[in-house]
Design a protein around this motif. Structure first.
Motif, short mmCIF file in Angstrom:
data_model
loop_
_atom_site.label_atom_id
_atom_site.label_comp_id
_atom_site.label_asym_id
_atom_site.label_seq_id
_atom_site.Cartn_x
_atom_site.Cartn_y
_atom_site.Cartn_z
N LEU A 47 35.95 46.37 38.96
CA LEU A 47 36.25 47.22 37.81
C LEU A 47 35.24 46.91 36.72
O LEU A 47 34.68 45.81 36.67
CB LEU A 47 37.68 46.99 37.32
N LEU B 36 28.47 47.48 34.24
CA LEU B 36 28.75 46.06 34.17
C LEU B 36 30.22 45.85 34.54
O LEU B 36 31.10 46.50 33.98
CB LEU B 36 28.50 45.55 32.75
N GLY B 37 30.46 45.00 35.49
CA GLY B 37 31.86 44.85 35.90
C GLY B 37 32.15 43.52 36.56
O GLY B 37 31.28 42.66 36.74
N TYR B 38 33.40 43.41 36.91
CA TYR B 38 33.89 42.23 37.63
C TYR B 38 34.17 42.66 39.06
O TYR B 38 34.83 43.68 39.31
CB TYR B 38 35.15 41.71 36.95
N ARG C 215 32.71 37.64 41.08
CA ARG C 215 31.34 37.84 40.61
C ARG C 215 31.31 38.76 39.38
O ARG C 215 32.18 39.61 39.23
CB ARG C 215 30.46 38.51 41.70
N ILE C 216 30.32 38.58 38.54
CA ILE C 216 29.97 39.58 37.54
C ILE C 216 28.90 40.47 38.17
O ILE C 216 27.89 39.96 38.67
CB ILE C 216 29.41 38.93 36.25
#
Lengths: 197, 420
Positions: free
Chosen positions: A131, A149-151, A188-189
């Motif tokens: 997300l 940009l997400g997780y 992870r990022i």
């Protein structure tokens, strides 16, 4: 590998055909991600196909994820535009993380003591989720580059069978075979660049 | 929008940077020891009602009783006066017991590192007579060093999950404290099977490490031979020990004034003319495997069981000429499937051969052996052949096989073993 490539190709053709049939606003977007994890950086290659209506979008995606152990996520994805220009969106994906390890990615040196043996049985599939927020650098027709940009999270399980001996000192050996597992959860990022076609 | 995006990105990185820790959950099984004090264990060594057999070990035949070791837990007393209907009569709880011998009215058993002497003159009321403490120091679990006051009475199977951060790659070691896992050193039991004992001795099965001969009890560990003076049957005295070569000792078989000691890599012959100080006469080397051994005047019979934890891949019977005890020589080899315990009555050799059952072989002419009969239907471990009845321990029970007519040998009776 061939299976995966054919699946992606089939998925692309099928989704375009479906969008044309249903008159929905449809697009596909190949994307590449940089995955920053726990003392490890790796990448992911993917393709998503999305049907849009108003500010919502729903679709399917597939990827090859090389973070620590190679896997192939297949997932449902959705997004919601935060502004009228549809440049800024939040997105979320959820799906299956298909285990597809490289030969050198098996754990082959589990610590153990005493008698017995450990047999590697392979990996089983896990879950995949990500997300985040995506910003489109696209033109007015919403075609072109986007950055997100997400997780991102994926799980997989490594399975073994282990022969252990009941702790007797004398007598005939009395062994049992028990499962032993290593269940991984990778967080992870993800910095993703996509290109909306 | 761009400043907002930049701010959001920075906040996201700060807030979620702590989330990117990988985790691994390791699921595994181990056994956990349950301790009791030595005093309470020794007080509990007495006859109780018969108990289900779940993990059969060594056997000893005395009169019409079978003493069957329940590995690490005790001894079953089974009446086979009627081989067609063996009766499980009594049970003596002896934690840590894996070897037994019977001398007249006394049962010798190991209780972990101790030797216990139990009066069985009345099997229904067995009584502890003596404890020789610390005579079997090798009976220590791997990684466990018991103090002098506690004994492990049972092991409990534990399934557990350990969670930790995973920072490595999959090809690196998992760093959980696997030392928590408790496994024991496995010593393969051995054989002492003879009808040559004097009348007071029980006939031991072919998987024992205790052997009775000449008012002495000889015991073997992996690496040494111990001698106990049993001239006072109720009060055995430890007289000494000597190191055995090569290690991996498994079995001891007494015949007349000699001891035949089996190891995973060979057989040793010791002379007991001086009963307290056996003297090595010779050794016979074979392929590495589990190898119970018995002997008569002219030959030693060794079964090699390969493909097991003993190592090696040979599965055969070796007949060794021992007419010159100082120079044993291999006479012939006979292929088998997965041989374990064996016994001999006259010219009839009986071998537990894996899941093929009990094989009866005529060895009247050792150089030309002849298969007589195979009694199948079980996976035998050990056998005592005595007076027309072969008592066989198997994975699924204790069998009484009538071989009074060897060519028509049949299963006369059985007591089942219950899965644990």
């Amino acid at each position: 590998m061939k299976f995966l490539l054919f699946s992606l190709l089939f998925f692309g053709i099928f989704s375009v055909a479906l969008a044309q049939k249903n008159k929905l606003n449809y697009h596909i977007a190949p994307q590449i991600s940089l995955l920053n994890g726990d003392q490890s950086v790796s990448g992911q290659l993917g393709l998503i196909g999305v049907w849009e209506k108003n500010k919502w979008g729903f679709g399917l995606g597939a990827a090859i994820d090389y973070y620590k152990v190679r896997t192939a996520p297949f997932f449902f994805t959705s997004h919601y535009y935060l502004n009228q220009s549809k440049q800024l969106a939040i997105y979320a994906s959820l799906g299956l993380n298909m285990a597809w390890p490289l030969e050198n990615q098996f754990t082959n040196n589990l610590n153990r003591g005493g008698w017995g043996s450990i047999q590697h049985k392979g990996f089983t599939n896990g879950a995949y989720a990500d997300l985040g927020i995506r910003y489109s650098l696209a033109n007015t027709k919403l075609k072109g580059l986007s950055i997100a940009l997400g997780y991102s999270m994926k799980t997989t399980k490594e399975n073994f069978t282990e022969t252990i001996f009941m702790p007797v000192i004398g007598g005939m050996p009395n062994s049992i075979i028990v499962p032993r597992t290593l269940e991984y959860k990778f967080n992870r990022i993800a910095i993703t660049i996509g290109y909306r076609l | 929008m761009k400043p907002i995006m930049l701010l959001f990105t920075s906040a996201f990185l700060l807030l979620f940077s702590g989330c990117v820790k990988d985790a691994v959950s390791e699921s595994y099984t181990f056994y956990r020891p349950v301790y009791k004090t030595k005093a309470s264990v020794q007080n509990a060594i007495t006859t109780v009602a018969s108990s289900l057999i779940s993990n059969a070990g060594k056997i000893v035949l005395k009169d019409h009783y079978i003493f069957l070791n329940e590995v690490d837990k005790g001894v079953h007393i089974i009446d086979i006066a009627n081989p067609a209907k063996p009766v499980n009569l009594y049970y003596i709880a002896i934690p840590g017991c894996v070897d037994i011998a019977v001398n007249g009215n006394y049962l010798y058993a190991d209780c972990y590192t101790d030797l216990v002497t139990i009066d069985i003159s009345n099997p229904a009321n067995a009584r502890l007579k003596k404890v020789n403490e610390g005579v079997f120091p090798h009976r220590i679990y791997n990684g466990y060093y018991l103090d002098t006051t506690h004994i492990i009475t049972e092991w409990v199977k534990v399934d557990t999950v350990v969670k930790s951060r995973f920072t490595g790659t999959l090809t690196q070691s998992i760093t959980q404290n696997i030392n928590l896992r408790n496994r024991a050193v496995m010593d393969f039991a051995s054989v002492a099977n003879s009808k040559a004992f004097s009348g007071g001795f029980g006939v031991a099965g072919s998987m024992a490490r205790f052997a009775l001969s000449n008012e002495r009890m000889y015991t073997v560990s992996n690496t040494d031979l111990k001698v106990f003076n049993i001239s006072q049957a109720a009060s055995p005295e430890f007289t000494g020990k000597q190191a055995l070569p090569l290690g991996d000792i498994e079995t001891i078989f007494p015949y007349k004034q000699n001891l035949f000691i089996g190891s995973r890599s060979g057989m040793f012959i010791y002379n007991t003319i001086n009963p307290d100080q056996p003297k090595k006469l010779s050794q016979f080397t074979h392929a590495r495997s589990c190898d119970p051994v018995i002997a008569d005047d002219n030959f030693a019979y060794i079964t090699l069981w390969g493909g097991s934890f003993c190592g090696g891949f040979s599965n055969q019977l070796d007949i060794v000429d021992i007419r010159n005890l100082s120079a044993p020589t291999l006479l012939r080899t006979h292929p088998l499937t997965s041989p374990k315990g064996l016994s001999k009555d006259g010219d009839l050799l009986m071998i537990c051969d894996g899941n093929e059952g009990l094989k009866l072989i005529n060895v009247a002419t050792a150089s030309f052996i002849k298969s007589v009969k195979t009694v199948g239907g079980f996976e035998g471990t050990d056998v005592i052949a005595y007076n027309g009845i072969a008592i066989v321990t198997a994975k699924d029970g204790l069998y009484c096989i009538d071989y009074s007519n060897p060519e028509k040998a049949f299963i006369a009776g059985k007591i089942g073993i219950f899965a644990h």
